[in-house]
Write a protein that holds these residues in place. Structure first.
Motif, PDB file in Angstrom:
ATOM      1  N   ASN A 297      -6.000  -9.734  37.964  1.00 60.19           N
ATOM      2  CA  ASN A 297      -6.258  -8.302  37.805  1.00 60.19           C
ATOM      3  C   ASN A 297      -5.013  -7.473  38.083  1.00 60.19           C
ATOM      4  O   ASN A 297      -4.775  -6.454  37.423  1.00 60.19           O
TER       5      ASN A 297
ATOM      6  N   ARG B  72      -2.969  -7.730  35.030  1.00 54.74           N
ATOM      7  CA  ARG B  72      -3.563  -6.881  33.995  1.00 54.74           C
ATOM      8  C   ARG B  72      -3.181  -5.420  34.215  1.00 54.74           C
ATOM      9  O   ARG B  72      -2.815  -4.716  33.274  1.00 54.74           O
ATOM     10  N   GLU B  73      -3.240  -4.979  35.462  1.00 55.86           N
ATOM     11  CA  GLU B  73      -2.862  -3.596  35.770  1.00 55.86           C
ATOM     12  C   GLU B  73      -1.380  -3.353  35.472  1.00 55.86           C
ATOM     13  O   GLU B  73      -1.006  -2.280  34.994  1.00 55.86           O
TER      14      GLU B  73
ATOM     15  N   LYS C 234      -1.163  -2.955  31.794  1.00 58.59           N
ATOM     16  CA  LYS C 234      -1.630  -1.616  31.411  1.00 58.59           C
ATOM     17  C   LYS C 234      -0.531  -0.580  31.629  1.00 58.59           C
ATOM     18  O   LYS C 234      -0.297   0.272  30.767  1.00 58.59           O
TER      19      LYS C 234
ATOM     20  N   ASP D 185      -9.838  -3.100  29.335  1.00 56.01           N
ATOM     21  CA  ASP D 185      -9.499  -3.978  30.454  1.00 56.01           C
ATOM     22  C   ASP D 185      -9.829  -5.442  30.182  1.00 56.01           C
ATOM     23  O   ASP D 185      -9.042  -6.332  30.503  1.00 56.01           O
TER      24      ASP D 185
ATOM     25  N   LEU E  97      -7.292  -6.847  27.779  1.00 48.53           N
ATOM     26  CA  LEU E  97      -5.983  -7.002  28.423  1.00 48.53           C
ATOM     27  C   LEU E  97      -5.974  -8.181  29.388  1.00 48.53           C
ATOM     28  O   LEU E  97      -4.979  -8.909  29.468  1.00 48.53           O
ATOM     29  N   LEU E  98      -7.076  -8.400  30.079  1.00 38.81           N
ATOM     30  CA  LEU E  98      -7.169  -9.562  30.966  1.00 38.81           C
ATOM     31  C   LEU E  98      -7.093 -10.852  30.155  1.00 38.81           C
ATOM     32  O   LEU E  98      -6.434 -11.813  30.563  1.00 38.81           O
TER      33      LEU E  98
ATOM     34  N   VAL F 199      -3.524 -11.497  29.244  1.00 39.28           N
ATOM     35  CA  VAL F 199      -2.784 -12.036  30.394  1.00 39.28           C
ATOM     36  C   VAL F 199      -3.066 -13.536  30.540  1.00 39.28           C
ATOM     37  O   VAL F 199      -2.147 -14.338  30.679  1.00 39.28           O
TER      38      VAL F 199
ATOM     39  N   GLY G 199       1.943  -9.903  26.202  1.00 34.10           N
ATOM     40  CA  GLY G 199       0.816  -8.977  26.127  1.00 34.10           C
ATOM     41  C   GLY G 199       1.073  -7.819  25.181  1.00 34.10           C
ATOM     42  O   GLY G 199       0.186  -7.389  24.448  1.00 34.10           O
TER      43      GLY G 199
END
Length: 103
Positions: A7, A10-11, A14, A25, A28-29, A32, A63
């Motif tokens: 996570n 992922r952040e 972002k 989200d 995007l995860l 990753v 990504g």
């Protein structure tokens, strides 16, 4: 990797992509996780992306390419960096193996 580490990556992705909303989200995860699988396979070893800044930067670019529907260009555009990653991790793994067998 733990869910918390994934996570956090992922952040970071972002932020790298300048995404401020949460609707993507899950996607995007997935990017990753797919990037980690791809880079680990390329390197031939599991990489700690929370520590290795060069590998983490490649993960962010992976990504970015997936997000922009350009994944087919990632390997072409990052060929040199992927080769360096593979070589560096192979040397580290070989050195570790040599140390273990010599004791």
């Amino acid at each position: 990797m733990t869910d918390q580490q994934l996570n956090e990556l992922r952040e970071e992705l972002k932020g790298y992509l300048k995404i401020t909303w949460n609707e993507e989200d899950d996607d995007l995860l997935k990017y990753v996780k797919d990037g980690i699988d791809y880079l680990d396979e390329t390197a031939g070893i599991g990489i700690d992306y929370t520590v290795d800044s060069k590998a983490r930067r490649l993960l962010m670019d992976y990504g970015r390419y997936v997000y922009n529907h350009s994944l087919e260009l990632f390997e072409v555009n990052f060929e040199r960096e992927l080769f360096k990653l593979s070589l560096r991790e192979g040397i580290k793994d070989h050195a570790t193996t040599d140390t273990e067998t010599s004791t």
